[in-house]
Design an enzyme around this catalytic site. Structure first.
Site, PDB file in Angstrom:
ATOM      1  CG  HIS A 148     -29.439 -33.365  -5.938  1.00  0.00           C
ATOM      2  ND1 HIS A 148     -30.286 -33.168  -4.868  1.00  0.00           N
ATOM      3  CD2 HIS A 148     -30.181 -33.920  -6.925  1.00  0.00           C
ATOM      4  CE1 HIS A 148     -31.506 -33.577  -5.205  1.00  0.00           C
ATOM      5  NE2 HIS A 148     -31.472 -34.029  -6.440  1.00  0.00           N
TER       6      HIS A 148
ATOM      7  CG  HIS B  68     -32.568 -34.531  -0.616  1.00  0.00           C
ATOM      8  ND1 HIS B  68     -33.456 -33.864  -1.424  1.00  0.00           N
ATOM      9  CD2 HIS B  68     -31.325 -34.122  -1.007  1.00  0.00           C
ATOM     10  CE1 HIS B  68     -32.792 -33.073  -2.255  1.00  0.00           C
ATOM     11  NE2 HIS B  68     -31.486 -33.211  -2.013  1.00  0.00           N
TER      12      HIS B  68
ATOM     13  CD  GLU C  92     -28.941 -25.923  -7.827  1.00  0.00           C
ATOM     14  OE1 GLU C  92     -29.586 -26.195  -8.857  1.00  0.00           O
ATOM     15  OE2 GLU C  92     -29.070 -26.557  -6.748  1.00  0.00           O
ATOM     16  CE  LYS C  93     -33.254 -28.539  -3.965  1.00  0.00           C
ATOM     17  NZ  LYS C  93     -33.706 -28.430  -5.346  1.00  0.00           N
ATOM     18  CG  HIS C  94     -27.821 -28.732  -4.446  1.00  0.00           C
ATOM     19  ND1 HIS C  94     -28.901 -28.818  -5.293  1.00  0.00           N
ATOM     20  CD2 HIS C  94     -27.914 -29.783  -3.596  1.00  0.00           C
ATOM     21  CE1 HIS C  94     -29.612 -29.890  -4.968  1.00  0.00           C
ATOM     22  NE2 HIS C  94     -29.042 -30.482  -3.951  1.00  0.00           N
TER      23      HIS C  94
ATOM     24  CG  HIS D 171     -30.542 -28.853   0.088  1.00  0.00           C
ATOM     25  ND1 HIS D 171     -30.586 -29.975   0.874  1.00  0.00           N
ATOM     26  CD2 HIS D 171     -30.194 -29.261  -1.149  1.00  0.00           C
ATOM     27  CE1 HIS D 171     -30.257 -31.018   0.125  1.00  0.00           C
ATOM     28  NE2 HIS D 171     -30.021 -30.622  -1.104  1.00  0.00           N
TER      29      HIS D 171
ATOM     30  CB  CYS E  95     -26.559 -32.543  -2.061  1.00  0.00           C
ATOM     31  SG  CYS E  95     -28.161 -33.375  -2.118  1.00  0.00           S
TER      32      CYS E  95
HETATM   33 FE    FE Z   1     -29.881 -32.052  -2.875  1.00  0.00          FE
END
Ligand code: FE
Length: 131
Positions: A119, A52, A16-18, A46, A116
């Site tokens: 997100h 974004h 999970e990139k966040h 990310h 983010c």
């Molecule tokens: Fe994001």
């Protein structure tokens, strides 16, 4: 209505990139300075665009047995390629990575929160033991 704390997500940073990844020693000596780094997108990058991006990272310390968390720092990333000519045409993009330095007198948990702009809030933690 949800409480803000219920909106903070977590996951395995490898998939999970966040998730902010905290890099710090597992054990330190009391009063000895050590580096704490927080990296968002360590395994999976990310996106980093005007539309974004990671807007900020905050780092806290929770001493063992404490009911209070201590804020170490908040790091706002302000350059996301924006420019008068248009989005993503600017000359600089800040990345979701920070390094700071602390000393602690008791064992505890380092907590990182990353935001983010699309997100939301993500967190992770890492224990640091005072020998
Ligand atoms: Fe994001």
């Amino acid at each position: 209505m949800n409480k803000l704390g219920e909106m903070v997500k977590t996951a395995d940073w490898k998939s999970e990139k966040h998730v902010p990844v905290i890099e710090a020693p597992d054990a330190v000596k009391a009063g000895e300075l050590f580096n704490v780094s927080v990296v968002v997108g360590k395994e999976i990058a990310h996106p980093n665009t005007t539309e974004h991006h990671i807007a900020w990272v905050a780092v806290h310390f929770i001493p063992e047995g404490s009911k209070v968390s201590y804020e170490i720092g908040r790091f706002e990333f302000s350059a996301h390629g924006q420019a008068a000519a248009g989005p993503n045409l600017g000359p600089i993009h800040t990345d979701g990575c920070v390094v700071t330095r602390v000393k602690i007198s008791v064992s505890g948990i380092l907590c990182a929160t990353a935001y983010c702009n699309i997100h939301g809030l993500w967190e992770s933690d890492k224990a640091v033991c005072v020998q």
